[in-house]
Design a protein around this motif. Structure first.
Motif, mmCIF file in Angstrom:
data_model
loop_
_atom_site.group_PDB
_atom_site.id
_atom_site.type_symbol
_atom_site.label_atom_id
_atom_site.label_comp_id
_atom_site.label_asym_id
_atom_site.label_seq_id
_atom_site.Cartn_x
_atom_site.Cartn_y
_atom_site.Cartn_z
ATOM 1 N N ARG A 218 0.830 -1.212 0.000
ATOM 2 C CA ARG A 218 0.000 0.000 0.000
ATOM 3 C C ARG A 218 0.863 1.260 0.000
ATOM 4 O O ARG A 218 0.687 2.156 -0.834
ATOM 5 N N ASP A 219 1.816 1.333 0.917
ATOM 6 C CA ASP A 219 2.560 2.573 1.118
ATOM 7 C C ASP A 219 3.679 2.774 0.107
ATOM 8 O O ASP A 219 3.945 3.910 -0.315
ATOM 9 N N ASP A 222 1.806 1.332 -3.873
ATOM 10 C CA ASP A 222 0.500 1.897 -4.225
ATOM 11 C C ASP A 222 -0.353 0.897 -5.012
ATOM 12 O O ASP A 222 -1.021 1.254 -5.977
ATOM 13 N N ARG A 223 -0.324 -0.379 -4.581
ATOM 14 C CA ARG A 223 -1.066 -1.408 -5.292
ATOM 15 C C ARG A 223 -2.450 -1.668 -4.701
ATOM 16 O O ARG A 223 -3.197 -2.503 -5.201
ATOM 17 N N LEU A 224 -2.797 -0.982 -3.631
ATOM 18 C CA LEU A 224 -4.137 -1.072 -3.063
ATOM 19 C C LEU A 224 -4.423 0.180 -2.270
ATOM 20 O O LEU A 224 -3.506 0.890 -1.844
ATOM 21 N N THR A 225 -5.707 0.484 -2.102
ATOM 22 C CA THR A 225 -6.099 1.663 -1.354
ATOM 23 C C THR A 225 -6.058 1.374 0.143
ATOM 24 O O THR A 225 -5.952 0.221 0.576
ATOM 25 N N GLU A 226 -6.174 2.417 0.941
ATOM 26 C CA GLU A 226 -6.185 2.230 2.394
ATOM 27 C C GLU A 226 -7.395 1.406 2.818
ATOM 28 O O GLU A 226 -7.292 0.526 3.681
ATOM 29 N N GLU A 228 -8.946 -0.833 1.021
ATOM 30 C CA GLU A 228 -8.695 -2.213 0.610
ATOM 31 C C GLU A 228 -7.730 -2.903 1.560
ATOM 32 O O GLU A 228 -7.895 -4.094 1.861
ATOM 33 N N LEU A 229 -6.763 -2.177 2.059
ATOM 34 C CA LEU A 229 -5.802 -2.739 3.008
ATOM 35 C C LEU A 229 -6.503 -3.187 4.290
ATOM 36 O O LEU A 229 -6.336 -4.329 4.737
#
Length: 410
Positions: A218-219, A222-226, A228-229
């Motif tokens: 994520r951080d 940037d492969r998923l949104t917050e 989604e995490l």
């Protein structure tokens, strides 16, 4: 279709269903595959009962899990966005993207590497159970083994502190089988707040665990949104513990209720893998798959389902369908057709299937070897069940040690 008109619909999930959901499913299945019924809250849904239609429905792209396709029927839990952006609510590309991020931690090879860790945990919990039983005490198998085992395994994979695992599990139970609307709402709030705090703690001190890897994805990538995490953590921690807990409990009740096949298993442990598959068919806790929404008019079992309507694929009915499984209401560890739907089918096949099978198999094996005199403290009909249209499992499972092992003991 609105909730107001649902009062005229059949309402099959009442006391008879609580007592024996499979008998109710049988009555519906014999009348036809598809029925428009009302859920306990009055929401209208289309219930699919024939195995062939359920199996087909699980892979039909016109039946979406994404709530954006829902009309006025049942949508499921009213979750905040940070819990709702999970694999059970996503189709197509977004589902595959998130699935690939987490799948590496649940491959059969990775689970095989965890096998010794799982075995040690099983031995610890079974050892405590044996200690209590040998001291002449009654023990709750749910509290002593079925519940803490998957909590520890999933908790360890996510590096969740042991003292927090039980509290998280209680909140999940309060969401899945609440005793009041207030408990449901508060459980969801508590789960959300806990996971947000867990993310903050792990960001400040990352480790070599699945959650730290997802945070890095994520951080850094940037492969998923917050959302989604957090939702991924919610799904895996919740589903990964609850489903295994209930399957172990259901399996023990089933085995104790079938002493001849139990005796066969004890004499020939090589039958255990086949027995586990039959237990997944016969006694799987999930009575329905995740709700789906028709993205366009869909014909199932000769019935036209309008776009936007909610569809429930009844796994509990499919697994007892005599057109697929001969004598389906009989538990048979020698059953030839072992192709069940308990772990899903198609795109939404259970990500943790290998991990679940390993825990269930090792837990039953340990009970067979180490507790030959265990029996239910009451007859199977005396077991107190939690039964909803979603799932069925014992609330607790009191067991005792018989004076001597008998045909009806584990």
């Amino acid at each position: 279709m609105t909730h107001d008109t649902s009062t005229s619909l059949s309402q099959p999930f009442g006391p008879d269903f609580q007592a024996d959901p499979y008998a109710v499913f049988r009555q519906l299945r014999e009348k036809g595959s598809v029925h428009q019924v009302a859920l306990p809250d009055g929401s209208p849904v289309w219930l699919v009962t024939h195995e062939a239609d359920v199996r087909s429905g699980l892979t039909d792209p016109r039946l979406s899990v994404d709530k954006k396709h829902s009309g006025t029927g049942f949508k499921g839990f009213a979750l905040p966005p940070a819990l709702d952006a999970n694999l059970l609510n996503l189709d197509g590309g977004d589902h595959l993207r998130l699935r690939r991020l987490i799948a590496r931690g649940f491959t059969p090879r990775h689970v095989d590497a965890l096998r010794s860790h799982i075995a040690r945990a099983v031995d610890t919990f079974v050892g405590r159970l044996v200690g209590r039983l040998e001291a002449g005490q009654q023990a709750d198998l749910v509290a002593e083994l079925a519940r803490p085992l998957p909590l520890k395994i999933i908790g360890d994979l996510f590096a969740v502190p042991a003292q927090e695992q039980e509290q998280f599990s209680e909140w999940i139970s309060g969401m899945l089988a609440p005793t009041s609307k207030e408990q449901l709402v508060q459980s969801i709030v508590n789960i959300h707040q806990y996971l947000v705090g867990l993310m903050a703690t792990r960001r400040a001190s990352p480790g070599d665990d699945i959650l730290s890897g997802l945070i890095a994805a994520r951080d850094e990538d940037d492969r998923l949104t917050e959302d989604e995490l957090v939702s991924l953590a919610f799904l895996i921690l919740g589903a990964g513990s609850e489903n295994v807990q209930h399957q172990i409990s259901n399996a023990v009740v089933t085995l104790l209720d079938h002493p001849l096949q139990l005796s066969e298993l004890r004499e020939d442990p090589e039958l255990l893998p086949a027995a586990v598959e039959e237990l997944l068919r016969y006694a799987h806790p999930n009575l329905s798959a995740i709700r789906r929404f028709a993205t366009e008019p869909v014909d199932i079992g000769g019935i036209r389902i309008p776009a936007g309507d909610t569809v429930l694929l009844a796994l509990g009915a499919a697994h007892r369908d005599p057109t697929r499984y001969p004598q389906p209401d009989q538990f048979d560890i020698h059953r030839v057709d072992k192709d069940h739907l308990a772990l899903g089918h198609g795109l939404h096949y259970c990500l943790g299937a290998a991990l679940a099978r390993t825990q269930i198999t090792l837990a039953i094996d340990a009970l067979l070897r180490r507790v030959p005199g265990m029996q239910l403290a009451s007859v199977p009909d005396g077991v107190r069940w939690t039964t909803t249209f979603r799932f069925r499992a014992p609330r607790e499972l009191p067991v005792v040690l018989a004076p001597a092992a008998s045909a009806g003991t584990v």
